[in-house]
Design an enzyme around this catalytic site. Structure first.
Site, PDB file in Angstrom:
ATOM      1  N   HIS A  58       0.856  -1.187   0.000  1.00  0.00           N
ATOM      2  CA  HIS A  58       0.000   0.000   0.000  1.00  0.00           C
ATOM      3  C   HIS A  58       0.892   1.238   0.000  1.00  0.00           C
ATOM      4  O   HIS A  58       2.031   1.200   0.476  1.00  0.00           O
ATOM      5  CB  HIS A  58      -0.872  -0.040   1.266  1.00  0.00           C
ATOM      6  CG  HIS A  58      -1.936   1.000   1.352  1.00  0.00           C
ATOM      7  ND1 HIS A  58      -1.675   2.312   1.709  1.00  0.00           N
ATOM      8  CD2 HIS A  58      -3.289   0.929   1.167  1.00  0.00           C
ATOM      9  CE1 HIS A  58      -2.810   2.998   1.735  1.00  0.00           C
ATOM     10  NE2 HIS A  58      -3.800   2.186   1.396  1.00  0.00           N
ATOM     11  N   ASP A  87       2.836  -4.633   7.990  1.00  0.00           N
ATOM     12  CA  ASP A  87       1.585  -3.872   7.905  1.00  0.00           C
ATOM     13  C   ASP A  87       0.426  -4.853   8.037  1.00  0.00           C
ATOM     14  O   ASP A  87       0.118  -5.611   7.118  1.00  0.00           O
ATOM     15  CB  ASP A  87       1.536  -3.141   6.561  1.00  0.00           C
ATOM     16  CG  ASP A  87       0.227  -2.378   6.345  1.00  0.00           C
ATOM     17  OD1 ASP A  87      -0.667  -2.444   7.215  1.00  0.00           O
ATOM     18  OD2 ASP A  87       0.098  -1.726   5.294  1.00  0.00           O
ATOM     19  N   GLN A 118      -4.802  -5.336   6.830  1.00  0.00           N
ATOM     20  CA  GLN A 118      -5.783  -6.252   6.247  1.00  0.00           C
ATOM     21  C   GLN A 118      -5.750  -7.627   6.904  1.00  0.00           C
ATOM     22  O   GLN A 118      -6.538  -8.503   6.536  1.00  0.00           O
ATOM     23  CB  GLN A 118      -5.521  -6.400   4.741  1.00  0.00           C
ATOM     24  CG  GLN A 118      -5.673  -5.129   3.946  1.00  0.00           C
ATOM     25  CD  GLN A 118      -7.098  -4.608   3.911  1.00  0.00           C
ATOM     26  OE1 GLN A 118      -8.046  -5.333   4.164  1.00  0.00           O
ATOM     27  NE2 GLN A 118      -7.262  -3.321   3.627  1.00  0.00           N
ATOM     28  N   LYS A 158     -10.672  -0.541  10.205  1.00  0.00           N
ATOM     29  CA  LYS A 158     -10.883  -1.810   9.502  1.00  0.00           C
ATOM     30  C   LYS A 158     -11.177  -2.941  10.484  1.00  0.00           C
ATOM     31  O   LYS A 158     -11.513  -4.049  10.076  1.00  0.00           O
ATOM     32  CB  LYS A 158      -9.650  -2.145   8.656  1.00  0.00           C
ATOM     33  CG  LYS A 158      -9.303  -1.098   7.602  1.00  0.00           C
ATOM     34  CD  LYS A 158      -8.085  -1.497   6.791  1.00  0.00           C
ATOM     35  CE  LYS A 158      -7.520  -0.337   5.986  1.00  0.00           C
ATOM     36  NZ  LYS A 158      -8.434   0.154   4.950  1.00  0.00           N
ATOM     37  N   CYS A 208      -4.801   2.575  -3.693  1.00  0.00           N
ATOM     38  CA  CYS A 208      -3.552   3.031  -3.060  1.00  0.00           C
ATOM     39  C   CYS A 208      -2.433   2.011  -3.263  1.00  0.00           C
ATOM     40  O   CYS A 208      -1.648   1.725  -2.349  1.00  0.00           O
ATOM     41  CB  CYS A 208      -3.758   3.310  -1.571  1.00  0.00           C
ATOM     42  SG  CYS A 208      -4.820   4.717  -1.229  1.00  0.00           S
TER      43      CYS A 208
END
Length: 408
Positions: free
Chosen positions: A125, A202, A205, A228, A366
């Site tokens: 991202h 990261d 997700q 999220k 993104c």
């Protein structure tokens, strides 16, 4: 509890927004990779905070201040249990973007120099690309890219070859927001540690969709975003090893991150508060604490299994759709389907789906470098969550067939 014993219809009923209509059609919300919907448990606790407990944290001896501080720090503890880390290693941030920038400017900027390499994957991202570009410009370090296989999984042989002695930092997404690829972060971090490479994962997700045990992953930094995770916007976190937090200078200066201020110098607070200058999003974090408690009550393993079931249904339903191409087919992928229909533009498809009540994302998500490598300007992305249903999937596929006829 077995997944078959969970009443998913009852779980869905916890999300009031999912009952509304869009353009006169029942809403089918398939954009959870962008932001998740919020259960009543989160909405109510935020409402209650503002109605009964609203005050600033850590700066008052009165009752409201004590209550606000207690709830705020209780949320930090809930997050630490959710991720299996120490609470004093969790920095509460406005989101993943801020968390990565914190690491970039507080850890990387003072350390990197000419000749050093920052290793990133093709699927990152922008939030895990742009900060490192800015740091590279200021330090003389360079960025190296680990490439992907045709199914959207990491080229592991290429990754190992790219992890040379010049690499000082590896920044890697746990789960791709476009491809749904789940990276073997534990294996990668173990190898990186052997080679003396610091790792940042990261988890934006990953944390909402699977059990994340940071201690077992073995990374140095882990970041995630609250909105999220069924929590409010403007919330997120950075986990870092205690010794790293202690060695890093503050990123933002102001109140709360200090022990003593004099005009000839300042004594900073201990981590994590050293990195939490100013008034935080208190109600938001109270809501995020409620969100992860809600997810934990369902069980992340159950959530993961439910979403895998929905993904299998959607993938099978789309397999016979002529002219539709799915980007990202790695085994064990998360419930994200990026796709294009031959002869149509992603934005047109998404706009017409919206008129059928189906909310999907369209664009570059993104992730410009990834889409450029795929040779496309944009895709549609349908992202499923545990509060979706098989009926949602069927409505989505039916709407796609209508859209294709309209655009033919």
């Amino acid at each position: 509890m077995n997944i078959n014993n969970i009443n998913w219809s009852q779980v869905r009923a916890d999300f009031p927004l999912l009952t509304r209509e869009v353009h006169g059609k029942p809403l089918v919300y398939l954009d959870s990779a962008n932001t998740s919907q919020k259960p009543v448990a989160v909405i109510d606790v935020v409402d209650d905070f503002y109605r009964r407990h609203n005050a600033n944290v850590s700066r008052a001896v009165h009752q409201l201040g004590a209550e606000a501080t207690e709830q705020y720090e209780a949320s930090r503890k809930s997050l630490s249990r959710f991720l299996n880390v120490r609470a004093d290693e969790l920095v509460l941030t406005s989101g993943t973007t801020f968390a990565i920038n914190l690491v970039a400017y507080s850890w990387a900027l003072p350390r990197l120099q000419v000749g050093d390499v920052i290793l990133l994957s093709r699927m990152e991202h922008h939030a895990n690309i742009v900060p490192w570009q800015l740091i590279a410009e200021r330090t003389g370090a360079t960025i190296r890219v680990a490439e992907l296989l045709p199914d959207g999984s990491l080229d592991m042989d290429g990754l190992w070859a790219a992890m040379t002695p010049e690499v000082k930092l590896l920044g890697l997404t746990h789960v791709s927001n476009v491809l749904g690829t789940v990276n073997p972060v534990r294996e990668i971090c173990k190898e990186a540690r052997k080679r003396g490479i610091t790792t940042l994962i990261d988890g934006s997700q990953a944390a909402p969709h699977m059990q994340v045990d940071i201690a077992s992953i073995g990374c140095d930094f882990y970041v995630a975003t609250g909105h999220k995770l069924c929590g409010p916007t403007g919330t997120g976190l950075l986990w870092a090893r205690r010794e790293l937090l202690q060695s890093m200078p503050p990123f933002i200066g102001g109140g709360e991150m200090i022990k003593e201020v004099r005009f000839d110098g300042t004594v900073f607070n201990n981590p994590p508060h050293k990195f939490e200058a100013g008034t935080p999003n208190i109600a938001g974090f109270v809501g995020l604490g409620a969100a992860v408690n809600y997810l934990s009550d369902i069980g992340m393993d159950h959530i993961h299994a439910r979403e895998a079931e929905l993904l299998a249904h959607a993938t099978e339903s789309l397999s016979s759709f002529d002219g539709l191409r799915i980007y990202g087919t790695a085994p064990g992928k998360a419930a994200i389907i990026s796709f294009l229909i031959d002869g149509t533009h992603a934005h047109d498809v998404a706009t017409l789906l919206d008129l059928e009540g189906v909310a999907v994302r369209s664009g570059q998500h993104c992730a410009h470098p990834l889409l450029q490598s795929l040779g496309v300007g944009a895709t549609c992305r349908a992202s499923l969550a545990f509060y979706n249903t098989h009926e949602d999937v069927d409505a989505f596929v039916l709407a796609l067939h209508k859209v294709r006829k309209l655009l033919a």
